[in-house]
Every structure is written in structure tokens, then in C-alpha cells.
Write a protein that holds these residues in place. Structure first.
Motif, PDB file in Angstrom:
ATOM      1  N   LEU A  60       0.817  -1.215   0.000  1.00 27.02           N
ATOM      2  CA  LEU A  60       0.000   0.000   0.000  1.00 27.02           C
ATOM      3  C   LEU A  60       0.848   1.262   0.000  1.00 27.02           C
ATOM      4  N   GLN A  61       2.144   1.114   0.232  1.00 24.87           N
ATOM      5  CA  GLN A  61       3.050   2.260   0.275  1.00 24.87           C
ATOM      6  C   GLN A  61       3.516   2.704  -1.113  1.00 24.87           C
ATOM      7  N   ASP A  62       3.399   1.806  -2.088  1.00 22.84           N
ATOM      8  CA  ASP A  62       3.925   2.093  -3.428  1.00 22.84           C
ATOM      9  C   ASP A  62       2.847   1.805  -4.462  1.00 22.84           C
ATOM     10  N   LYS A  63       2.207   2.844  -4.950  1.00 20.30           N
ATOM     11  CA  LYS A  63       1.089   2.721  -5.887  1.00 20.30           C
ATOM     12  C   LYS A  63       1.473   1.960  -7.149  1.00 20.30           C
ATOM     13  N   GLU A  64       2.600   2.300  -7.749  1.00 16.00           N
ATOM     14  CA  GLU A  64       3.021   1.642  -8.991  1.00 16.00           C
ATOM     15  C   GLU A  64       3.300   0.158  -8.776  1.00 16.00           C
ATOM     16  N   TYR A  69       1.548  -5.537  -9.322  1.00 11.41           N
ATOM     17  CA  TYR A  69       1.161  -6.787  -8.664  1.00 11.41           C
ATOM     18  C   TYR A  69      -0.260  -7.175  -9.058  1.00 11.41           C
ATOM     19  N   LEU A  70      -1.155  -6.207  -9.038  1.00  4.87           N
ATOM     20  CA  LEU A  70      -2.554  -6.481  -9.386  1.00  4.87           C
ATOM     21  C   LEU A  70      -2.678  -6.974 -10.820  1.00  4.87           C
TER      22      LEU A  70
END
Length: 107
Positions: A60-64, A69-70
Motif C-alpha cells: 500500500l506504500q507504493d502505488k506503482e 502486482y494487481l
């Protein structure tokens, strides 16, 4: 002649019913997938519906990184679900199809 036609129509209706039943059953077939390091876990049905998603706090700390991952994990799960879906529906359709000479649709 009409007896054969009526029999074939009945078999086609049975095939359609089997396909619909298979579609409903595939809603209960769950596929679990996770990222290589286990930071993202998800569950989808064989009908490609997302049922559960677990994201590790550190993602959750790194949007990219989370987006990457998603995309990777969802694509793996959806590919597996699609393969199961296609195999099951083809089998259901083939099982219920009448034998019509010259129409070998499911080889």
C-alpha cells in the motif's frame, strides 16, 4: 424424418440446459492465486468474478508496485479461470449435442 428432427431439437435443448447448469456450477469453482512473494492474494470464480483480494500492508506504500502486482496476479488468475471455463462449457455442450452427420463441431 420429423421424428429425427424432433429428437435433435430435444437434444439441443438438453445441451443448452447442460451449458446453463455448468455456468451456474462454475460460479462455485474458486481459483486462488498469489504473487510470487505472497504479498497479494486473490480468489476468482471460474466465471472470472473476483471473490476475494488480500493486499499486504507494505504494498500500500507504493502505488506503482501495487498496480503491477494487481495486473500480473489478476491476469494469471483470469487465464486459469478462462481455461477452466472454456473446457467445462465445451464438454457440457459436446455431451448434449445430437449426432448430426457432417457437423463435427467439437473435434
Amino acid at each position: 424424418m420429423f421424428g429425427d428432427l424432433m429428437g435433435m431439437m430435444g437434444k439441443l435443448q438438453d445441451a443448452q440446459k447442460k451449458v446453463e447448469e455448468t455456468k451456474q456450477r462454475l460460479n462455485t469453482v474458486l481459483i486462488d492465486e498469489q504473487s510470487a512473494d505472497g504479498l497479494l492474494k486473490l480468489t476468482v470464480t471460474a466465471n472470472r468474478e473476483i471473490k476475494n483480494l488480500e493486499i499486504a500492508e507494505e504494498l500500500l506504500q507504493d502505488k506503482e508496485q501495487l498496480e503491477d502486482y494487481l495486473i500480473l496476479t489478476l491476469n494469471k488468475a483470469l487465464n486459469r479461470a478462462g481455461a477452466i471455463n472454456e473446457t467445462e462449457l465445451a464438454a457440457a455442450a459436446k455431451d448434449g449435442m445430437p449426432n448430426i452427420p457432417g457437423m463435427d463441431l467439437f473435434k
